[in-house]
Design a protein around this motif. Sequence first.
Motif, PDB file in Angstrom:
ATOM      1  N   SER A  47       0.835  -1.208   0.000  1.00  0.00           N
ATOM      2  CA  SER A  47       0.000   0.000   0.000  1.00  0.00           C
ATOM      3  C   SER A  47       0.869   1.258   0.000  1.00  0.00           C
ATOM      4  O   SER A  47       0.517   2.266  -0.614  1.00  0.00           O
ATOM      5  CB  SER A  47      -0.945   0.008   1.206  1.00  0.00           C
ATOM      6  OG  SER A  47      -0.213  -0.021   2.420  1.00  0.00           O
ATOM      7  N   MET A  48       2.030   1.216   0.662  1.00  0.00           N
ATOM      8  CA  MET A  48       2.931   2.366   0.637  1.00  0.00           C
ATOM      9  C   MET A  48       3.510   2.559  -0.762  1.00  0.00           C
ATOM     10  O   MET A  48       3.593   3.694  -1.267  1.00  0.00           O
ATOM     11  CB  MET A  48       4.063   2.209   1.645  1.00  0.00           C
ATOM     12  CG  MET A  48       5.079   3.356   1.557  1.00  0.00           C
ATOM     13  SD  MET A  48       6.352   3.355   2.823  1.00  0.00           S
ATOM     14  CE  MET A  48       5.485   4.154   4.167  1.00  0.00           C
ATOM     15  N   LEU A  49       3.886   1.477  -1.415  1.00  0.00           N
ATOM     16  CA  LEU A  49       4.428   1.574  -2.770  1.00  0.00           C
ATOM     17  C   LEU A  49       3.397   2.142  -3.731  1.00  0.00           C
ATOM     18  O   LEU A  49       3.745   2.832  -4.691  1.00  0.00           O
ATOM     19  CB  LEU A  49       4.894   0.195  -3.262  1.00  0.00           C
ATOM     20  CG  LEU A  49       6.086  -0.431  -2.527  1.00  0.00           C
ATOM     21  CD1 LEU A  49       6.431  -1.780  -3.139  1.00  0.00           C
ATOM     22  CD2 LEU A  49       7.303   0.474  -2.566  1.00  0.00           C
ATOM     23  N   ALA A  50       2.117   1.846  -3.469  1.00  0.00           N
ATOM     24  CA  ALA A  50       1.048   2.347  -4.334  1.00  0.00           C
ATOM     25  C   ALA A  50       0.758   3.822  -4.087  1.00  0.00           C
ATOM     26  O   ALA A  50       0.256   4.519  -4.976  1.00  0.00           O
ATOM     27  CB  ALA A  50      -0.226   1.519  -4.120  1.00  0.00           C
ATOM     28  N   SER A  51       1.085   4.304  -2.902  1.00  0.00           N
ATOM     29  CA  SER A  51       0.705   5.669  -2.534  1.00  0.00           C
ATOM     30  C   SER A  51       1.803   6.699  -2.737  1.00  0.00           C
ATOM     31  O   SER A  51       1.525   7.894  -2.795  1.00  0.00           O
ATOM     32  CB  SER A  51       0.258   5.708  -1.064  1.00  0.00           C
ATOM     33  OG  SER A  51       1.354   5.386  -0.200  1.00  0.00           O
ATOM     34  N   ARG A  52       3.051   6.273  -2.859  1.00  0.00           N
ATOM     35  CA  ARG A  52       4.137   7.236  -3.015  1.00  0.00           C
ATOM     36  C   ARG A  52       5.321   6.609  -3.748  1.00  0.00           C
ATOM     37  O   ARG A  52       5.513   5.391  -3.701  1.00  0.00           O
ATOM     38  CB  ARG A  52       4.596   7.745  -1.648  1.00  0.00           C
ATOM     39  CG  ARG A  52       5.215   6.684  -0.763  1.00  0.00           C
ATOM     40  CD  ARG A  52       5.517   7.214   0.602  1.00  0.00           C
ATOM     41  NE  ARG A  52       6.352   8.390   0.539  1.00  0.00           N
ATOM     42  CZ  ARG A  52       6.672   9.117   1.597  1.00  0.00           C
ATOM     43  NH1 ARG A  52       6.215   8.782   2.786  1.00  0.00           N
ATOM     44  NH2 ARG A  52       7.445  10.179   1.483  1.00  0.00           N
ATOM     45  N   PRO A  53       6.137   7.430  -4.449  1.00  0.00           N
ATOM     46  CA  PRO A  53       7.288   6.892  -5.192  1.00  0.00           C
ATOM     47  C   PRO A  53       8.388   6.415  -4.245  1.00  0.00           C
ATOM     48  O   PRO A  53       8.785   7.150  -3.340  1.00  0.00           O
ATOM     49  CB  PRO A  53       7.774   8.085  -6.020  1.00  0.00           C
ATOM     50  CG  PRO A  53       6.681   9.092  -5.963  1.00  0.00           C
ATOM     51  CD  PRO A  53       5.978   8.880  -4.661  1.00  0.00           C
TER      52      PRO A  53
END
Length: 470
Positions: A47-53
Amino acid sequence: MYATDDQDKAVLLVDDEQHILTTSRLSLKSSGVVHVEMLQDSRKVMSMLASRPIATVVLDLHMPHLSGLELLQHIVRDYPGIPVILMTANDDVQTVVSCMKAGAFDYLVKPVDTSQLVSRVKKALEIRELSSELNLLKERLLSDNLEHPEAFADIITCNKSMRAIFQYVEVVATTRQPIMITGETGVGKELVARAIHKLSTCSGDYVAVNVAGLDDNMFSDTLFGHRKGAFTSADQAREGLIEKASGGTLFLDEIGDLNESSQVKLLRLLQEQEYYPVGSDLLKKSDARIVIATNRDIHEMINQGTFRKDLYYRLFAHRIHIPALRERPDDISLLLDHMLEMSAKSLGKKKPTPPPELATLLELYAFPGNVRELEALVFDAVARHTSGILSMQSFRSVIGDNKMTAEPSTPVSSHLNKALTDHFGRFPTIGELESYMIKEAMTLSNGNQGMAAKLLGMGRQTLNKRLNKS
């Protein structure tokens, strides 16, 4: 300034042990990796990878909920461009092989050595950056677009090779790797360096220094500064240019003139982002972006043993070669018009009208001093100008003595010179060349003056005057 999100260089650390996350983050930050994120819960990674570079992920292999190997497979599937480094307490060959087969960029064995962690992460960031640059460069070259043409407003050109250089500059300008600009004296290397700074994410100043003629002591003092009492006249401390360029760009011109001792100090600055002010034991860090330029053949200097090979490879992350003016004759007319306007404005005069044959004369000249020499010639001519059509006398006084000996840089120029000298028995004057071209145009058009004028790119009345004169 054309800012981009610095978070795209962030490193994500994933481990269920908080103390490992904390120490790893401190090690990376102290080595210059500014943006470091931490997660203890492996279920939150995707989910972190999906939300920010995120640029690089460092995973512990053995974690509750989702193991590092499971996460690796998910990341490789959904985010194949992100390098993943796995940390494992089990120095087992089979485990390492499984990780590498699954797509891991690298691995580390716990307890993790700090220097190993830093070097592996920096290598992963470098690979990610180069991959991003390559993809962006492909997009720019295929589209033939410039995202920020205003950054190159000071560089007057319509040449296709120069446009390709601008596209490359836009791609590499946001990286933190050194950039080497090569080209003959006067081609405009510093203008390109300034464009790089404008396009970069650097918020600091642009600082330029010409290192030609600086011995090692002067180089060290100029670049790194000194502490009070470092030498006899050092009655107070002084910061160096590298500190003034903090957060910005340091442009080092004539880098080929550096002596060996200075080359060693520059290499350390590039490798470790560290330096010592003269007379000081206090180590300082630098985050300045380094752009360098030279008009010398560095390969030849390496062969002669006067330039360090390891420094060259460190500087060669990105290379931009600016072609000589004689290699882009299509820029002559554009530059001439621009320089006439700038010179007239500087001298408080009305912009003079150049004779039609002036551009042709300039295109046949080799211009050893390149754009800088053309600028000097135009300024001198405008300074002498009083009224009417701009006189060609000041141009002929320079070019007339050199056009026979100027060495053409391309086979096309060589063939052109040979054809002209074969026909006339020597290199022709502008008047002889014009008469010849008019005669050929009239022959090709079967005596039709209107068609001949179109072939020559001049008005019919102008052609009629030339024919009557001859």
